[in-house]
Scaffold this active site. Structure first.
Site, mmCIF file in Angstrom:
data_model
loop_
_atom_site.group_PDB
_atom_site.id
_atom_site.type_symbol
_atom_site.label_atom_id
_atom_site.label_comp_id
_atom_site.label_asym_id
_atom_site.label_seq_id
_atom_site.Cartn_x
_atom_site.Cartn_y
_atom_site.Cartn_z
ATOM 1 N N GLU A 1 -0.756 -8.702 4.851
ATOM 2 C CA GLU A 1 -0.473 -8.712 6.434
ATOM 3 C C GLU A 1 -1.982 -8.854 7.072
ATOM 4 O OE1 GLU A 1 -0.222 -6.164 4.785
ATOM 5 O OE2 GLU A 1 -0.813 -4.336 5.877
ATOM 6 N N CYS B 1 0.887 -1.153 0.020
ATOM 7 C CA CYS B 1 0.003 -0.111 0.139
ATOM 8 C C CYS B 1 0.880 1.300 0.067
ATOM 9 C CB CYS B 1 -0.998 -0.065 1.172
ATOM 10 S SG CYS B 1 -2.438 0.861 1.041
ATOM 11 N N HIS C 1 -3.244 -5.813 1.202
ATOM 12 C CA HIS C 1 -2.552 -6.118 2.356
ATOM 13 C C HIS C 1 -2.641 -7.424 2.919
ATOM 14 C CE1 HIS C 1 -2.273 -1.767 3.845
ATOM 15 N NE2 HIS C 1 -3.507 -1.610 3.102
#
EC number: 6.3.5.3
Lengths: 227, 82
Positions: free
Chosen positions: A196, A86, A194
């Site tokens: 994560e 991002c 994302h």
């Protein structure tokens, strides 16, 4: 394996990245403040999402000149794995470690939801644990994720197999639906979604975990097995 | 001191999502004579006058103030003001 998560003023996905490494991989990870001068002691560098420097001027434009970035660029050029997610992707583009630039989403809306991605290239150190063409669910959260590059750059990306992830639906206007690309050497990955935030089914999807596992496996192949 | 005015605009051929939104809005308001809108940024610098001023302004524009991948820039350097 030791990971560094770079923290800029305004980073807000740094803890998610730390969580992915600590809980997902059970590996060592430090948060590294943007004023630090060296990241040479780490095996992989993670640039998290957020709004570095408030996204003033352009996303990632000011962070690119943060003191720590000189060492990040140096380590990237040496071949160390560098992942930018991002805002981290935007910083990598501004730093010239990856080609292209980001624009506002085509509908000018901030998009925050899980999206379906296709793994176009599973031969990088970031995607070895995926199948080629695999469809995965990973959340996005961005207002400026509309990836742009000129035709010449696009051809180059295709010829070198640098397009790693694409969106299954056109969510933001990105050229050819590009969601993530690697550099020519394959050691720098930038992606808007994302991973994560998708490391355990509790979060709605664990499809992002394979990305971190790929980094670890790739590193083990080249370091542990040879020693 | 010198006032430097920098204008940053998108390169030709790069789609301008904000410009399109403004165009649509103007059309909704019946300003149909508007054919297109290009947005950009205006950045004003107050700079100490030096001999290599222009060269340094160009550098600032290329390194930070604009992104050469998608943007063009122009600038004007004003008269010295005390």
């Amino acid at each position: 394996m030791k990971f560094a998560v770079i923290v800029f003023p305004g980073s807000n996905c740094d803890d998610d990245m730390v969580y992915a490494v600590q809980e997902g991989l059970q590996e060592e990870v430090d948060k590294v403040w943007y004023t630090e001068e060296s990241v040479a002691d780490y095996d992989a560098i993670l640039l998290p999402g957020g709004f570095s420097y408030g996204d003033y001027l352009r996303s990632g434009a000011i962070a690119r000149f943060a003191p720590v970035m000189e060492s990040v660029i140096e380590e990237a050029q040496k071949g160390k794995p560098v992942l930018g997610v991002c805002n981290g992707f935007q910083v990598l583009l501004e730093a010239g470690l990856l080609p292209g630039a980001m624009q506002r989403n085509k509908d000018l809306k901030f998009i925050c939801r899980p999206v379906e991605l296709k793994v176009d290239n599973n031969e990088t150190g970031f995607t070895k644990s995926y199948e080629k063409g695999e469809s995965i669910i990973v959340p996005v959260a961005h207002g400026e994720g509309n990836y742009y590059c000129d035709n010449k750059t696009l051809q180059h990306l295709k010829e070198n197999n640098q397009i790693v992830f694409t969106y299954q639906d056109d969510i933001n206007g990105s050229v050819e639906g590009i969601a993530g690309i690697v550099n020519e050497k394959g050691n720098v990955l930038g992606m808007m979604p994302h991973p994560e935030r998708a490391t355990t089914s509790l979060l709605g999807s664990s499809d992002g975990l394979k990305l971190f596992q790929s980094i670890l496996n790739h590193w083990r192949e080249s370091h542990v097995l040879t020693s | 001191m010198v006032k430097v005015q920098v204008y940053v605009t998108l390169k030709e051929g790069v789609l301008d999502p904000q410009g399109s939104a403004i165009t649509n809005s103007l059309h909704t308001m019946n300003y149909n004579e508007v054919k297109s809108v290009q947005t950009g940024k205006y950045i004003e610098l107050e700079v100490e006058k030096t001999d290599d001023l222009e060269e340094r302004v160009k550098e600032m524009c290329e390194k930070l103030l604009s992104n050469p991948v998608i943007e063009d820039y122009t600038y004007t350097i004003g008269e010295a003001v005390s």
